[in-house]
Each structure stands twice: as C-alpha cells, then as structure tokens.
Write a protein that holds these residues in place. Structure first.
Motif, short mmCIF file in Angstrom:
data_model
loop_
_atom_site.label_atom_id
_atom_site.label_comp_id
_atom_site.label_asym_id
_atom_site.label_seq_id
_atom_site.Cartn_x
_atom_site.Cartn_y
_atom_site.Cartn_z
N ARG A 149 -7.53 2.04 1.75
CA ARG A 149 -6.72 0.90 1.35
C ARG A 149 -6.50 -0.04 2.54
NH1 ARG A 149 -2.88 -0.32 -2.73
NH2 ARG A 149 -1.87 -2.28 -2.15
N MET A 175 0.83 -1.21 0.00
CA MET A 175 0.00 0.00 0.00
C MET A 175 0.86 1.26 0.00
SD MET A 175 -1.83 0.18 3.78
CE MET A 175 -2.20 1.93 3.77
N ASP A 202 -7.43 -4.09 2.64
CA ASP A 202 -6.44 -5.17 2.73
C ASP A 202 -6.34 -5.78 4.11
OD1 ASP A 202 -5.93 -4.77 0.11
OD2 ASP A 202 -3.81 -4.30 0.32
#
Ligand code: ZN
Length: 495
Positions: free
Chosen positions: A381, A356, A385
């Motif tokens: 993000r 990321m 994830d």
C-alpha cells in the motif's frame, strides 16, 4: 424522591468520578514530565489503583438505578446531554466483562514493551505473536459491545461516537485519489521550496513558543508548558497543561507542536464553566478535538499571513537564519517532502498515512488480514500511495505505538479532525472578513474567538458531527479540506 432529586444525586456522584479522573490524568502528566525515573514501578501501582477505583465507580449499579428513575423530559438541554453521555459510559463499561478488561490491560502493557524491542531490532516476527493476542482480545471486546453489529464500528465508537466505518470509507475514498494526484504534481514541480538549515538555540525556541501560545489564546493562569518526549495536552477545565519538545536543528517541530497542543488545550479551557467536572466539561470526541489542534496549527499557523508574522519574529529571535523573505519562509514552512514516518509528514502526505492505517486495521479486526501478512500489506500500500519502497520495519508497520496498546479505531480520527478543520476554516473565513489582515499582525483573536463561540464553549452538549455542523452552519464533508489543500499548495509550488 422526585426525578430532579435523583438527577442531582447522580450528578453529585458523577462529579466525584470526573474529579478523580482528572487526578488520574495528572498522575500521567507528572509521569511524562517531572517524575523521578526511579519512581516508575510505584507510579504504575498508583495508576493501577486509581483505575480500579474509577472502573468501580463507572460500573456502580446505582448508576443504572438512577438512570431508570430519571425522566429526560424533566431536564433542560444540558441535563439531557449529561444523561446521554452517562448512559453511554455506563453501557460501555458494564458490557465488557471485568476479566476481559483486565486481560486487555495486562497484554497491552506487555505488548508496548515488546513493540519497542521489535522496532529497535527491526524484526516484525518479535512483535507478531503478541499483536495477534491484542487483536484477538480487541475483537472479543468489540463483540461484547457491538450487539451483533460491525466490530470495527464498536471500537470506533470509543473515540468518535456516532461515526461508522462505512461513512469513513466513503469519505476516505473521496480523499485518496485527489491527495495522491496532488502529491505527484507537487513533487514533480519545477519550483521547490528550500528546507530550513542551521542551528536554533533551544531556550529561544521555548521562549518563542510561549509567546505564540499566548498569541493563540492559551491561558497560563489555567495551564503551563513543560517539555516531554512526545508532546501532549492533559486535563480539562481550570487546569489544562501542555508539553512540547525542542531539537536544535528543527525549531518548527517545537513551534508547531506547541501551537497544535494549544489548539487541544484552548478547546478544554474555553468550555462553559457551568459544565466543569460534568460529562459535558470536556472535548466531545477525538475527531473534534483534533479539528481544533489542526486548525490552530495548519489553517491558521501555517497560513501565508501568519507565517509572515512568524518570519519577522524568528528574525528578531534568531537573527538572519538563511531564509531571504516571508514568501520563501511560507514555502519552507509548508515544504512537501516524501517520507516514511507519519508524525513527520506534511499536510498533503499526512492523510494518506491515515487512510492506509484505517484500511489495514479494519482488515485486522474483521479477520481478513492475518497479523503475519501485515508487513507485506503495509509495504504494498505504501508503494502504491507514496511511490516508495519501505526499507525497514521501523519505517513501516512498526513505526506507531497505537496497535500495541490496543488503540484500534483511533487513527481515522486524525483525518476526521483535518476534514472538520477544513469545514471550520471555510466557515470562519466567511464570518471573519479581515481575517488575513489580523493574522499578518500575529493577532488570532477573531479566529480563536470565533472557534470558542461557535464550537469550543459547548463541550459535549451535542454529538460530534452535530457539534461541527452547528459551528459551520453546514453538514461537514471532505470537500473544503481538499479545496483548501489544492489551492494552498498549487500556489506555493507555482502550479
Ligand atoms: Zn492532536
């Protein structure tokens, strides 16, 4: 004057530059370990003066003249490699205008302090204006270096010569879905390893860490271990020092930080002595360096056989510390746990943190992501994830110092190091038939000897990727790392 004499002249000049760079590095080591606190303002002047001397030497026009006169074909392999590295350094240092380099140094030293304040205050808006300046300056620097090519590639080249963002993007795209799937399976498993509990005397942690450093081949005649807030290794050749840290409730931090830094240091200590104080006399890139620290720490240090040895040594050192047997200890050492902080992440989560950061910093440098939108992009993000909502900036985009000091292009070398370590481990297992039988006795001689012989001793002789390919006997890719992680962790979690 003949070409060879010119080469000797260049190398003599270079040798003094390398020696001065080692001195500058030791000033930095001293600052983080034993320097009296009140010396800080004087030290920053001392370091600044050294940096000015080094910059003048690295941009000395005589280097350009020498390079023009030397015919690479008249040199052996090491000579040609030296020439290639000196040419790259000269080009990079002369391309960036002095005023821009000075402005970057000034703004980043300011930005680091402001970042620390913003993090303490949990307020990104305090940091945003200076980060905008850092990004703008790094874009300017990249443009000076890029020759019209990709800006991010130009920055990446400082840490991992020859690597491109496009290649990393392909590699990371292959890693991400399998890592996300693996973490979900592991966190949902019925069997969960227990965390470590209790208190562990700090002087005993240090004694055990020294013993482990020796077991991994760290040479105390050419190095030493001290304590520092953030563990690091420093120096090349005959003087390679490491630091570690202790916390009473977290002996693994001390033990595995030490083994990690020993991996970095062993690389430097094991480079061919003929390369001492030459461009070949140090680790070839950040990614290859990190492959050494990671394979010592993870593939070897956190393996089932080595943790069986470590379990026995911890019992001897601390008595019964609440973990019943070596099998349970293997699980405890490798416990996968969700968390916000990169530096506390386990082997499965770690690369997701890097992936990321790579995407976000690339977008910052390309201009696609305005600084003001960074916290939102980070948090989105992270939720995707890691399945968690970032609760405060210090657990989000203010956790790492890197961007404040202008280190754009550095983060991906951590995952690249893991990828390289995965490849090296695969090749090592094939080469060392009874590896596990040795590690269970705490004997890393064959493992570290294989790395020294195949990779470490060559220093900067080959380009980074070629260095790993030469050691492994195959082209590096992300496959071996993914296979290793899936096999190891599904076994631990009984899946
Ligand atoms: Zn490292």
């Amino acid at each position: 004057m003949s070409g060879t004499n010119v080469y000797d002249e260049l190398m003599a000049f270079q040798r003094d530059t390398e020696a001065l760079a080692q001195v500058a590095g030791r000033l930095g080591w001293d600052q983080e370990t034993v320097m009296p606190r009140g010396a800080a303002p004087q030290r920053s002047e001392e370091i600044g003066a050294m940096e000015a001397v080094l910059h003048a030497r690295r941009t000395d026009p005589r280097i350009g003249e020498w390079l023009e006169k030397i015919d690479p074909e008249s040199l052996d392999e090491a000579g040609r490699a030296n020439l290639r590295l000196i040419r790259r350094s000269y080009r990079r240092h002369t391309r960036v205008p002095g005023a821009l380099a000075a402005e970057i140094a000034r703004v980043t030293s300011l930005a680091q302090g402001i970042w620390a304040q913003a993090r303490a205050a949990e307020d990104f808006s305090v940091f945003a204006p200076i980060l905008e300046q850092v990004v703008a300056l790094k874009r300017e620097e990249a443009a000076a270096l890029a020759d019209g090519g990709d800006l991010y590639d130009a920055l990446l080249d400082d840490y991992e010569p020859g690597m491109t963002a496009a290649e990393l993007e392909r590699m990371f795209a292959a890693l991400r879905p399998r890592l996300v799937a693996l973490r979900e399976r592991l966190l949902g498993a019925a069997r969960q390893p227990a965390p470590l509990c209790g208190e562990f005397a700090e002087e005993k942690q240090m004694a055990l860490s020294r013993e482990l450093a020796r077991a991994f081949g760290y040479d105390f005649d050419h190095g030493r271990i001290d304590k520092a807030v953030h563990p690091f290794s420093s120096g090349s050749g005959l003087d390679v020092r490491i630091t570690t840290r202790t916390a009473p409730r977290d002996p693994f931090n001390c033990i595995y930080s030490t083994i990690h830094e020993v991996g970095h240091a062993a690389y430097e200590q094991n480079i061919d002595r003929a390369f001492l104080l030459s461009p070949l006399g140090q680790g070839v890139s950040m990614g290859v360096h990190e492959s050494q620290s990671r394979i010592y720490e993870n593939q070897i240090g956190r393996s089932r056989p080595f943790t069986a040895f470590l379990f026995a040594r911890m019992r001897d050192t601390f008595g019964d510390f609440g973990v019943p047997d070596a099998e349970a200890f293997f699980g405890t050492v490798n416990r996968v746990h969700p968390g916000f902080i990169r530096t506390e992440a386990d082997e499965v989560h770690y690369n997701l943190h890097i992936l990321m950061r790579f995407d976000l910093e690339r977008a910052l440098i390309s201009g696609d992501l305005p600084v003001a939108d960074l916290p939102g992009a980070w948090n989105d993000r992270f939720a995707a994830d890691f399945g968690m909502t970032v609760d405060r900036p210090s657990n989000g985009c203010l956790q790492d110092v890197h961007w404040s000091v202008g280190l754009f292009g550095y983060f991906p070398t951590y995952t690249l190091g893991n990828v390289y370590a995965g490849c090296l481990y695969k090749a090592m297992r094939e080469a060392v038939a009874d590896l596990d039988a040795q590690l269970v006795r705490g004997d890393t001689t064959a493992a570290t000897g294989w790395l020294r012989e195949r990779l470490q001793r060559h220093g900067g002789l080959r380009e980074p990727r070629e260095t790993v390919a030469h050691a492994c006997g195959f082209a590096p890719s992300e496959g071996p790392l993914l296979d290793y992680l899936e096999e190891k962790f599904t076994a631990i979690y009984g899946l």
